[in-house]
Design a protein around this motif. Structure first.
Motif, PDB file in Angstrom:
ATOM      1  N   LYS A 233     -11.947 -10.019  10.813  1.00 10.86           N
ATOM      2  CA  LYS A 233     -10.809  -9.116  10.934  1.00 10.86           C
ATOM      3  C   LYS A 233      -9.950  -9.098   9.670  1.00 10.86           C
ATOM      4  N   PHE A 234     -10.014 -10.154   8.876  1.00 14.74           N
ATOM      5  CA  PHE A 234      -9.191 -10.239   7.671  1.00 14.74           C
ATOM      6  C   PHE A 234      -9.890  -9.663   6.436  1.00 14.74           C
ATOM      7  N   LEU A 235     -11.164  -9.334   6.560  1.00 10.62           N
ATOM      8  CA  LEU A 235     -11.928  -8.884   5.391  1.00 10.62           C
ATOM      9  C   LEU A 235     -11.772  -7.381   5.149  1.00 10.62           C
ATOM     10  N   GLY A 236     -11.589  -7.002   3.905  1.00  8.27           N
ATOM     11  CA  GLY A 236     -11.584  -5.596   3.518  1.00  8.27           C
ATOM     12  C   GLY A 236     -10.554  -4.744   4.223  1.00  8.27           C
ATOM     13  N   THR A 237      -9.389  -5.307   4.534  1.00 11.46           N
ATOM     14  CA  THR A 237      -8.371  -4.532   5.239  1.00 11.46           C
ATOM     15  C   THR A 237      -7.802  -3.403   4.376  1.00 11.46           C
ATOM     16  N   ASP A 238      -7.995  -3.484   3.066  1.00  8.41           N
ATOM     17  CA  ASP A 238      -7.543  -2.400   2.186  1.00  8.41           C
ATOM     18  C   ASP A 238      -8.655  -1.381   1.907  1.00  8.41           C
ATOM     19  N   ILE A 239      -9.824  -1.603   2.508  1.00  4.97           N
ATOM     20  CA  ILE A 239     -10.968  -0.704   2.318  1.00  4.97           C
ATOM     21  C   ILE A 239     -11.214   0.148   3.552  1.00  4.97           C
ATOM     22  N   SER A 240     -11.227  -0.471   4.699  1.00  5.34           N
ATOM     23  CA  SER A 240     -11.427   0.247   5.953  1.00  5.34           C
ATOM     24  C   SER A 240     -10.485  -0.313   7.019  1.00  5.34           C
ATOM     25  N   PRO A 241      -9.621   0.546   7.559  1.00  7.55           N
ATOM     26  CA  PRO A 241      -9.463   1.969   7.275  1.00  7.55           C
ATOM     27  C   PRO A 241      -9.036   2.231   5.831  1.00  7.55           C
ATOM     28  N   PRO A 242      -9.340   3.441   5.337  1.00  7.04           N
ATOM     29  CA  PRO A 242      -8.975   3.777   3.960  1.00  7.04           C
ATOM     30  C   PRO A 242      -7.483   4.108   3.866  1.00  7.04           C
ATOM     31  N   GLY A 243      -6.965   4.121   2.649  1.00  7.60           N
ATOM     32  CA  GLY A 243      -5.595   4.565   2.431  1.00  7.60           C
ATOM     33  C   GLY A 243      -4.564   3.679   3.097  1.00  7.60           C
ATOM     34  N   PHE A 244      -3.395   4.248   3.315  1.00  6.93           N
ATOM     35  CA  PHE A 244      -2.283   3.554   3.969  1.00  6.93           C
ATOM     36  C   PHE A 244      -1.452   4.638   4.637  1.00  6.93           C
ATOM     37  N   TYR A 245      -1.628   4.792   5.941  1.00  6.29           N
ATOM     38  CA  TYR A 245      -1.070   5.906   6.701  1.00  6.29           C
ATOM     39  C   TYR A 245       0.461   5.932   6.622  1.00  6.29           C
ATOM     40  N   ILE A 246       1.046   7.099   6.896  1.00  6.20           N
ATOM     41  CA  ILE A 246       2.499   7.247   6.780  1.00  6.20           C
ATOM     42  C   ILE A 246       3.258   6.244   7.657  1.00  6.20           C
ATOM     43  N   ASP A 247       2.743   5.956   8.869  1.00  2.05           N
ATOM     44  CA  ASP A 247       3.405   4.978   9.731  1.00  2.05           C
ATOM     45  C   ASP A 247       3.364   3.583   9.111  1.00  2.05           C
ATOM     46  N   GLU A 248       2.270   3.280   8.429  1.00  5.24           N
ATOM     47  CA  GLU A 248       2.154   1.988   7.762  1.00  5.24           C
ATOM     48  C   GLU A 248       3.071   1.931   6.547  1.00  5.24           C
ATOM     49  N   ALA A 249       3.100   3.028   5.768  1.00  5.20           N
ATOM     50  CA  ALA A 249       3.849   3.052   4.510  1.00  5.20           C
ATOM     51  C   ALA A 249       5.352   2.941   4.739  1.00  5.20           C
ATOM     52  N   LEU A 250       5.885   3.696   5.698  1.00  4.02           N
ATOM     53  CA  LEU A 250       7.322   3.621   5.950  1.00  4.02           C
ATOM     54  C   LEU A 250       7.700   2.258   6.533  1.00  4.02           C
ATOM     55  N   GLY A 251       6.845   1.734   7.418  1.00  2.00           N
ATOM     56  CA  GLY A 251       7.102   0.404   7.950  1.00  2.00           C
ATOM     57  C   GLY A 251       7.131  -0.647   6.849  1.00  2.00           C
ATOM     58  N   ALA A 252       6.212  -0.523   5.893  1.00  3.15           N
ATOM     59  CA  ALA A 252       6.173  -1.453   4.765  1.00  3.15           C
ATOM     60  C   ALA A 252       7.431  -1.325   3.915  1.00  3.15           C
ATOM     61  N   ALA A 253       7.904  -0.091   3.726  1.00  2.00           N
ATOM     62  CA  ALA A 253       9.142   0.114   2.966  1.00  2.00           C
ATOM     63  C   ALA A 253      10.324  -0.549   3.664  1.00  2.00           C
ATOM     64  N   HIS A 254      10.411  -0.404   4.978  1.00  2.00           N
ATOM     65  CA  HIS A 254      11.472  -1.077   5.738  1.00  2.00           C
ATOM     66  C   HIS A 254      11.419  -2.594   5.526  1.00  2.00           C
ATOM     67  N   VAL A 255      10.235  -3.145   5.611  1.00  2.00           N
ATOM     68  CA  VAL A 255      10.064  -4.591   5.493  1.00  2.00           C
ATOM     69  C   VAL A 255      10.497  -5.081   4.108  1.00  2.00           C
ATOM     70  N   ILE A 256      10.039  -4.400   3.068  1.00  2.00           N
ATOM     71  CA  ILE A 256      10.397  -4.800   1.702  1.00  2.00           C
ATOM     72  C   ILE A 256      11.903  -4.691   1.485  1.00  2.00           C
ATOM     73  N   CYS A 257      12.509  -3.620   2.009  1.00  2.00           N
ATOM     74  CA  CYS A 257      13.953  -3.444   1.865  1.00  2.00           C
ATOM     75  C   CYS A 257      14.722  -4.540   2.596  1.00  2.00           C
ATOM     76  N   ILE A 258      14.253  -4.915   3.775  1.00  3.88           N
ATOM     77  CA  ILE A 258      14.913  -6.008   4.513  1.00  3.88           C
ATOM     78  C   ILE A 258      14.833  -7.304   3.714  1.00  3.88           C
ATOM     79  N   LYS A 259      13.677  -7.557   3.112  1.00  9.53           N
ATOM     80  CA  LYS A 259      13.540  -8.771   2.304  1.00  9.53           C
ATOM     81  C   LYS A 259      14.454  -8.743   1.086  1.00  9.53           C
ATOM     82  N   GLN A 260      14.600  -7.584   0.478  1.00  5.96           N
ATOM     83  CA  GLN A 260      15.370  -7.489  -0.766  1.00  5.96           C
ATOM     84  C   GLN A 260      16.874  -7.351  -0.533  1.00  5.96           C
TER      85      GLN A 260
END
Length: 442
Positions: free
Chosen positions: A17-44
């Motif tokens: 389950k930990f292998l190739g998580t940046d390969i499949s699924p491809p890309g980084f969907y909008i729900d993933e991207a905005l969630g990641a932005a929230h997380v980084i902003c909370i950390k910073q």
């Protein structure tokens, strides 16, 4: 010795389950991207992308919200492993591993080691569980808290019930469909006295008061109201349907989640929810569930004829509890999805059902093995081996599709639009901008 080897194999298979998580699924969907932005902003900055300090819920796309269990879980996880696509997605892989762990520990307490091993095998090779262990969003967190709550409920410590209530409340925070499933599971939970149910339900309701208060905000519930069968939105095909007709539509949509095409052939039509080359169940799990239905039909027929049940009476109290809970949990897990009008059958909104289907199939396999062993020990060894071989062959074929065909066929389902909030993560990672920087240019 063989049992230890099989458990070791289960661990190895789960690490995939930990292998190739940046390969499949491809890309980084909008729900993933905005969630990641929230997380980084909370950390910073201690606030999400929209500058809400330490949010319990953060605004997402399409009227959705990111939840505290996911956001702060990712804050801790990515503080260790970094902010890459693989790091964000691997958090959900880790969460799914914990779900399987708590599921197995719970079944082991109820029915013993071998039944737990069957359940572990089925959960490990499940396309349903694997698919959602690879996408960085909230829903996979909810089954983890659900299974943790059931496991903690079995604890012998004085405040085990409180720990269980806290975990179940975590599931309610993590994903909206759980807010329907969980109270009903607590009420209908087999093998638990009314006093204990009332205590846990009362504690659960107190813990989720912030959700009730937040629900007074029309924006917070807008998506749920839009998707509900009772919605009067112009987009709903049932906006003029009577209550009685809606009830039968609800039942019909529950049944759609048990169609052969969905379960074993193509799964969900949404390529974020399924590869479309396999159903949501593995071959072995599907056969086990069918076999269990046959046994249940035989017993119910005999009871109807006022004869003694053949199979039910041979089960331990723990196995009986697991089967009843499996049926209840599956139906209640599917019910929230069936209460909506879009994308039915819907694997994501019914994510709370997959652990219970593993329980049903695992217990069925175990009681079937015992029945065979009594009559033909040599044949039982062949069946035992065949179950493992079939599961491994299936998983191998599934992984081959997942990392090859699916990775190329699903590209358009994981794209990011030009909306500034969805682009924020890419700018922080690709251009080295801080959260404050991307806020200022949105």
């Amino acid at each position: 010795m063989l049992t230890r080897i099989l458990w070791g194999l289960i661990v190895i298979l789960n690490l995939i389950k930990f292998l190739g998580t940046d390969i499949s699924p491809p890309g980084f969907y909008i729900d993933e991207a905005l969630g990641a932005a929230h997380v980084i902003c909370i950390k910073q900055t201690g606030a999400d992308y929209y500058n809400v300090s330490f949010p319990l819920f953060s605004v997402g796309g399409g009227g959705g919200y990111y939840t505290a269990p996911y956001l702060y879980g990712e804050v801790v996880w990515t503080s260790i492993w970094g902010n890459s696509t693989a790091a964000f997605r691997s958090f959900c892989a880790f969460v799914t591993l914990l779900t399987i762990l708590f599921l197995v520990l719970y079944v082991r307490k109820k029915a013993g080691d071998r039944t737990a091993l069957w359940v572990a095998l089925l959960a490990t090779v499940s396309p349903w569980a694997f698919q959602f262990s690879r996408i960085a969003w909230d829903p996979p967190v909810a089954p983890m808290f659900l299974m943790a709550g059931l496991y903690l409920m079995e604890g012998k410590y004085r405040f085990s019930w409180l720990a269980s209530s806290l975990a179940l409340a975590g599931a309610a925070y993590a994903y909206p469909p759980m807010r329907i499933q969980l109270p009903l599971i607590l009420i209908l939970l087999p093998g638990t006295d009314i006093k204990s149910k009332a205590k846990m339900l009362g504690t659960f309701l107190v813990l989720v008061i912030p959700i009730f208060l937040k629900s007074m905000d029309p924006m917070f519930t807008a998506r749920a109201r839009y998707l509900a069968l009772t919605s009067n939105d112009p987009g709903s095909p049932y906006r003029t349907t009577s209550f009685i007709e809606l009830f039968f539509r609800f039942i019909k949509q529950i049944l759609k989640h048990f169609s052969l095409k969905y379960m074993i052939v193509t799964g969900d039509r949404n390529l974020r929810h399924s590869t479309r080359h396999f159903g949501i169940l593995s071959w072995v799990q599907f056969v086990a569930l069918i076999w269990g239905l046959i046994w249940a039909f035989i017993d119910m027929t005999r009871i109807g004829l006022r004869r003694r049940a053949i199979f039910w009476t041979r089960l331990s109290a723990g196995e009986q509890t697991l089967l009843v809970l499996g049926v209840i949990g599956t139906l209640l897990g599917i019910a929230p999805a069936a209460m909506t009008w879009e994308g039915i059958p819907h694997a994501l909104r019914s994510i709370g059902a997959w652990p219970f289907l593993c329980i049903l199939a695992g217990v069925t396999i175990e009681i079937s093995m015992r029945w065979i062993e009594v009559r033909a020990l040599a044949a039982s060894r062949l069946v035992y081996g065949a179950i493992w071989v079939a599961s491994l062959v299936f998983f191998g074929l599934y992984l081959n599709v997942f990392f090859n065909k699916y990775a190329s066929e699903s590209v358009n389902w994981f794209l990011v639009t030009d909306e500034p909030s969805f682009q924020a993560y890419g700018k922080m990672m690709g251009q080295g901008l801080s959260c404050a920087d991307v806020r200022s240019i949105r």
